[in-house]
Design a protein around this motif. Structure first.
Motif, PDB file in Angstrom:
ATOM      1  N   VAL A  12       0.862  -1.184   0.000  1.00 15.09           N
ATOM      2  CA  VAL A  12       0.000   0.000   0.000  1.00 15.09           C
ATOM      3  C   VAL A  12       0.894   1.229   0.000  1.00 15.09           C
ATOM      4  N   GLY A  13       0.892   1.955  -1.114  1.00 13.69           N
ATOM      5  CA  GLY A  13       1.728   3.134  -1.271  1.00 13.69           C
ATOM      6  C   GLY A  13       2.714   2.957  -2.408  1.00 13.69           C
ATOM      7  N   GLY A  14       2.671   3.860  -3.376  1.00 14.17           N
ATOM      8  CA  GLY A  14       3.534   3.756  -4.556  1.00 14.17           C
ATOM      9  C   GLY A  14       4.631   4.790  -4.586  1.00 14.17           C
ATOM     10  N   LEU A  35      -0.583  -0.595  -4.531  1.00 11.51           N
ATOM     11  CA  LEU A  35      -1.796   0.217  -4.556  1.00 11.51           C
ATOM     12  C   LEU A  35      -1.428   1.658  -4.201  1.00 11.51           C
ATOM     13  N   GLU A  36      -1.620   2.570  -5.120  1.00 10.99           N
ATOM     14  CA  GLU A  36      -1.273   3.978  -4.910  1.00 10.99           C
ATOM     15  C   GLU A  36      -2.533   4.818  -5.041  1.00 10.99           C
ATOM     16  N   GLN A  37      -2.818   5.635  -4.020  1.00 10.01           N
ATOM     17  CA  GLN A  37      -4.075   6.382  -4.038  1.00 10.01           C
ATOM     18  C   GLN A  37      -4.052   7.555  -5.010  1.00 10.01           C
ATOM     19  N   ARG A 138      -7.426   3.984  -3.265  1.00 14.60           N
ATOM     20  CA  ARG A 138      -7.300   4.422  -1.869  1.00 14.60           C
ATOM     21  C   ARG A 138      -7.801   3.333  -0.942  1.00 14.60           C
ATOM     22  N   VAL A 139      -6.925   2.886  -0.051  1.00 22.62           N
ATOM     23  CA  VAL A 139      -7.277   1.849   0.919  1.00 22.62           C
ATOM     24  C   VAL A 139      -7.978   2.491   2.107  1.00 22.62           C
ATOM     25  N   THR A 140      -9.112   1.941   2.501  1.00 21.19           N
ATOM     26  CA  THR A 140      -9.872   2.491   3.623  1.00 21.19           C
ATOM     27  C   THR A 140      -9.900   1.565   4.833  1.00 21.19           C
ATOM     28  N   LYS A 141      -9.705   0.257   4.604  1.00 21.21           N
ATOM     29  CA  LYS A 141      -9.736  -0.702   5.710  1.00 21.21           C
ATOM     30  C   LYS A 141      -8.686  -1.774   5.483  1.00 21.21           C
ATOM     31  N   CYS A 142      -8.259  -2.392   6.593  1.00 18.32           N
ATOM     32  CA  CYS A 142      -7.296  -3.476   6.500  1.00 18.32           C
ATOM     33  C   CYS A 142      -7.577  -4.498   7.595  1.00 18.32           C
ATOM     34  N   THR A 150      -9.480  -3.194   1.913  1.00 24.81           N
ATOM     35  CA  THR A 150     -10.690  -2.742   1.233  1.00 24.81           C
ATOM     36  C   THR A 150     -10.419  -1.376   0.646  1.00 24.81           C
ATOM     37  N   LEU A 151     -10.755  -1.210  -0.626  1.00 20.51           N
ATOM     38  CA  LEU A 151     -10.560   0.066  -1.301  1.00 20.51           C
ATOM     39  C   LEU A 151     -11.794   0.945  -1.151  1.00 20.51           C
ATOM     40  N   ALA A 152     -11.620   2.242  -1.425  1.00 21.15           N
ATOM     41  CA  ALA A 152     -12.738   3.182  -1.347  1.00 21.15           C
ATOM     42  C   ALA A 152     -13.859   2.774  -2.289  1.00 21.15           C
ATOM     43  N   SER A 153     -13.521   2.091  -3.360  1.00 20.69           N
ATOM     44  CA  SER A 153     -14.520   1.625  -4.328  1.00 20.69           C
ATOM     45  C   SER A 153     -15.342   0.452  -3.800  1.00 20.69           C
TER      46      SER A 153
END
Length: 420
Positions: A12-14, A35-37, A138-142, A150-153
């Protein structure tokens, strides 16, 4: 026998941390997803240095190729020069004579280093499958135990290993710690700007007479509680300047300036640095744009790991830039991931993942936390009030910072100390 199932790694983070982790973890049988927001946008006036402890990792462990080095356009820093505001050299610390460090301090434009690492992470010519980068994610949960983000989508992704490389305002960190950690203001903010060296030579001759913008040195000007740190990048084509200012001395709202893309204002910067001589301030006026961000850090965390998840870089140990070690400690974290997972051929189970991540944390925590403290200490005023005598010695902590030779060697040293 290797498993027919791929070892799934989610990062998580590019940014530099995420790409470094991807390079270090690449191996046959592993699928790495970053995964890069953001959309990997540009930054204002950003240069960066890697200290010898990190540059030798890029050279020896990751073996960045000629194409990747060409993209990076790094410059070897020949030393630190500390001036007072009268342009008198008060301290010179040569770096090339420090052969015991085993590598050089390299200066980059941040965009160039990022692009070089991205090339290495996604290249088809390197060991193991190339990493896949997904932007605008964008990751919202882990769920740390299950290894699910879990992504914002609403989309969910599952990995055998999750690496939180999402910076000082990390989302992953709160799920590792089961609490929200708010980075604290350190009392300092930083202006950032860059000017083409050609423009300085044409329009700032007094500055160039005192400090050559193309010479590969880091120059510092100290005056009371304000300081300027300067140096070239892109093979001398551009000159970068960072101005460290106590928040109470600023003429802008520091609390609103926490982003790498926040803009500063020329007239307010000039007001803040009004005591500096004109030969220095002319550089501010020639900058196409000025960035400003408030410097925040975190206290050492209780842990960096939970279940299948580890946080690294600024998410784990955000620190001030005063030792120039922020990016280098991130590279060290990534190297540790690669070193401790190096011999893992099959897909590890949850217990094995947790055990390895615990080893990495124990190996890295003491060193990263101490360098955090060093960086805070060096942020103290460099001169006495009413005097231009520089008190700070930039080389005070360099040996500890730069003699590092990788996580496994560090672990051996810790074991030897414990048994002595």
């Amino acid at each position: 026998m290797a498993s027919s199932t791929q070892f799934q790694i989610i990062i998580v983070g590019g940014g530099i941390a995420g790409l470094s982790a991807a390079i270090a973890l690449r191996a046959p049988g592993r699928q790495i997803t970053i995964l890069e927001q953001s959309r990997l946008h540009s930054e204002i006036g950003a240069t960066i240095s890697l200290q010898p402890n990190a540059s030798k990792i890029l050279r020896d462990s990751w073996k960045l190729g000629k194409d990747e080095q060409k993209i990076a356009r790094g410059m070897v820093d020949r030393g630190f020069r500390v001036y007072n505001p009268e342009a008198e050299l008060v301290n010179h610390i040569p770096l090339l004579e420090k052969q015991e460090y085993g590598a050089d301090r390299i200066m980059y434009h941040r965009q160039d280093l990022h692009e070089s690492l991205k090339q290495a992470a996604t290249s088809t010519r390197r060991h193991g499958p190339p990493a896949v980068i997904r932007t605008s994610c964008r990751v919202t949960k882990c769920d740390c135990e299950a290894g699910v983000v879990t992504l914002a989508s609403g989309e969910k992704l599952k990995g055998d290993l999750l690496v939180g490389a999402d910076g000082i305002h990390s989302t992953i960190r709160q799920f590792v710690l089961d609490q929200q950690i708010v980075p604290r203001p350190t009392g300092l903010s930083a202006y950032r700007l860059m000017v083409p060296s050609e423009i300085l030579e044409e329009q700032a001759p007094d500055f160039c007479k005192n400090i050559s913008p193309r010479e590969p040195f880091t120059s510092m000007i100290m005056a009371h509680s304000c300081r300027l740190i300067m140096g070239p990048a892109r093979e001398g084509d551009i000159y970068s300047m960072v101005g460290l200012v106590p928040d109470e001395k600023m003429n802008e709202d520091p609390d609103s300036k926490q982003s790498w893309v926040s803009r500063g204002h020329l007239h307010k910067m000039l007001e803040t640095y009004h005591e500096f001589p004109e030969w220095i301030k002319i550089v501010f006026k020639l900058a196409p744009e000025i960035g400003l961000w408030q410097l925040r850090d975190t206290d050492p965390l209780e842990t960096w790991t939970k279940g299948k998840v580890i946080v690294i870089g600024d998410a784990a140990h955000a620190m001030l830039p005063t030792q120039g070690q922020g990016a280098s400690q991130t590279v060290e974290d990534a190297e540790a991931l690669g070193a401790f997972f190096e011999d893992i051929a099959d897909v590890p189970d949850a217990d094995q993942i947790a055990s390895i991540l615990g080893q990495i944390f124990r190996c890295r925590f003491e060193r990263a936390s101490l360098i955090q403290k060093y960086s805070r200490d060096v942020a103290k005023p460099a001169t006495e009030k009413g005097s231009n005598e520089v008190k700070m010695r930039t080389d005070e902590f360099m040996d500890y910072n730069c003699l590092y030779c990788g996580a496994k060697e560090w672990q051996k040293g810790q074991i030897m100390q414990a048994s002595a």
